[in-house]
Design an enzyme around this catalytic site. Sequence first.
Site, PDB file in Angstrom:
ATOM      1  N   ASP A 173       0.800  -1.225   0.000  1.00  0.00           N
ATOM      2  CA  ASP A 173       0.000   0.000   0.000  1.00  0.00           C
ATOM      3  C   ASP A 173       0.832   1.273   0.000  1.00  0.00           C
ATOM      4  O   ASP A 173       0.584   2.183  -0.787  1.00  0.00           O
ATOM      5  CB  ASP A 173      -0.968  -0.005   1.190  1.00  0.00           C
ATOM      6  CG  ASP A 173      -1.925  -1.183   1.119  1.00  0.00           C
ATOM      7  OD1 ASP A 173      -2.837  -1.141   0.285  1.00  0.00           O
ATOM      8  OD2 ASP A 173      -1.729  -2.165   1.864  1.00  0.00           O
ATOM      9  N   ASP A 233      -5.222   4.788  14.225  1.00  0.00           N
ATOM     10  CA  ASP A 233      -3.884   5.261  13.875  1.00  0.00           C
ATOM     11  C   ASP A 233      -3.883   6.592  13.131  1.00  0.00           C
ATOM     12  O   ASP A 233      -2.996   7.409  13.325  1.00  0.00           O
ATOM     13  CB  ASP A 233      -3.131   4.172  13.098  1.00  0.00           C
ATOM     14  CG  ASP A 233      -2.720   3.026  14.009  1.00  0.00           C
ATOM     15  OD1 ASP A 233      -2.411   3.310  15.194  1.00  0.00           O
ATOM     16  OD2 ASP A 233      -2.707   1.869  13.576  1.00  0.00           O
ATOM     17  N   SER A 238      -4.693  -7.792   8.430  1.00  0.00           N
ATOM     18  CA  SER A 238      -3.982  -6.540   8.580  1.00  0.00           C
ATOM     19  C   SER A 238      -3.112  -6.692   9.828  1.00  0.00           C
ATOM     20  O   SER A 238      -3.625  -6.969  10.912  1.00  0.00           O
ATOM     21  CB  SER A 238      -4.981  -5.397   8.741  1.00  0.00           C
ATOM     22  OG  SER A 238      -4.305  -4.290   9.311  1.00  0.00           O
TER      23      SER A 238
HETATM   24  N1  ARG Z   1      -6.259  -1.889  17.493  1.00  0.00           N
HETATM   25  C1  ARG Z   1      -4.897  -1.547  17.715  1.00  0.00           C
HETATM   26  C2  ARG Z   1      -4.766  -0.107  18.100  1.00  0.00           C
HETATM   27  O1  ARG Z   1      -5.615   0.674  17.773  1.00  0.00           O
HETATM   28  C3  ARG Z   1      -3.999  -1.899  16.573  1.00  0.00           C
HETATM   29  C4  ARG Z   1      -4.195  -1.115  15.304  1.00  0.00           C
HETATM   30  C5  ARG Z   1      -3.426  -1.652  14.110  1.00  0.00           C
HETATM   31  N2  ARG Z   1      -3.766  -3.023  13.891  1.00  0.00           N
HETATM   32  C6  ARG Z   1      -3.564  -3.731  12.784  1.00  0.00           C
HETATM   33  N3  ARG Z   1      -3.799  -5.004  12.829  1.00  0.00           N
HETATM   34  N4  ARG Z   1      -3.143  -3.187  11.684  1.00  0.00           N
HETATM   35  O2  ARG Z   1      -3.813   0.271  18.727  1.00  0.00           O
END
Ligand code: ARG
Length: 403
Positions: free
Chosen positions: A14, A124, A175
């Site tokens: 990506d 994020d 992911s």
């Molecule tokens: N849920 C977690 C957080 O908000 C991880 C986020 C990223 N997770 C992922 N599998 N890409 O801190």
Amino acid sequence: MTEKVVLAYSGGLDTSVAIPYLAEQLDAEVIAVAIDVGQGGEDMAEIKARALGCGAVAAEVIDAREEFAAEYCFPAVYANALYMDRYPLVSALSRPLIVKHLVAAAEKHGATIVSHGCTGKGNDQVRFEAGLAALAPHLKIVAPARDFAWTRDKAIAFAEEKQLPIDVTKKSPYSIDQNLWGRAVETGFLEDIWNGPIEDIYSYSDNPAEPRDADEVIITFMSGKPVALDGVKKSAFDLIHELNERAGAQGIGRIDMVEDRLVGIKSREVYESPAGITLIAAHMELENVTIEREQARFKRHVDQRWGELVYDGLWFSPLKDSLEAFIEDTQAHVTGEVRLTLHAGKATVTGRRSETSLYDFDLATYDEGDAFDQSNARGFVELWSLPSKLAAARNERAKIEGK
Ligand code: ARG
């Protein structure tokens, strides 16, 4: 003059495709910045070469492993940070560090735009952008996945059209975000929250159900900071890295949970944090021995708020700074050693010793010759229960008088 964009680059499909895409969409030059937070996997030099191969005018790889360990993971230990009592903030800890380095790169290259690959549904994006707002509010932000509805299928088609040097067949159904502090896995069949995680999705830990001999480790803390394993001094990164191996080999640190995201969604995520879970268990126990009762009780609330602020993207915020001043003050005497048995998915504390302990054997012992004067207890209990006694008597009177 052409504008410059600093892109948070992972080396994956990506963000690789985002390089020529951003250049085209924004008519700008792209500077790819990859940050090593101990995620392992590919060589950083290869990642850099790929960024340039995709058309970045410059690519930087930054080894932030020690910085991440000492300045982001360790503060999470001081705060015993477990969001919703379980999640050790793996991804949430790395974002502010990445932001810091993006801002530095933007300054160095004279960039006016910062870009990241987050979608509009996750935490994020908030962590990146709240961090940028605090550190460099003048920078513009572009998130192609969110702002241009840039999807994986479009990315693959674009990669093929532009003949980018990336393998578009390497597609995981999950992911995944990983770093020194742990691993987060979501999507795919895990989106049905009744489906149990399969062994396949784990990589930092072995199956806790498999038979194996137990391991024992002694962790030394100095003012809250983990400094040695089995009496051997280690750097922050080495200590966490080694503990990941040892606790991971015992299946420790697996978490399967549904969590409350900041954007209001409940989502299912599977985590692994062998060192994180072990260090927090050890640190909490040393606090139990060395921190005075009222301070300890209050600290539990502070710890929880610290974790929520970090989860919610407010790493660079006044309240977090204030809470840290308190937390730092509480750590002054959190010095000593904790012994743990690592086995069958659990890190179990079996011993603690400290020069700054508040545990007084002579007061605690039930053997002969203890120093605790039990005759004091009678009056203490009497006064302690006085308010409840008064209230109970009043309630009884009111009942009789029918009030
Ligand atoms: N849920 C977690 C957080 O908000 C991880 C986020 C990223 N997770 C992922 N599998 N890409 O801190």
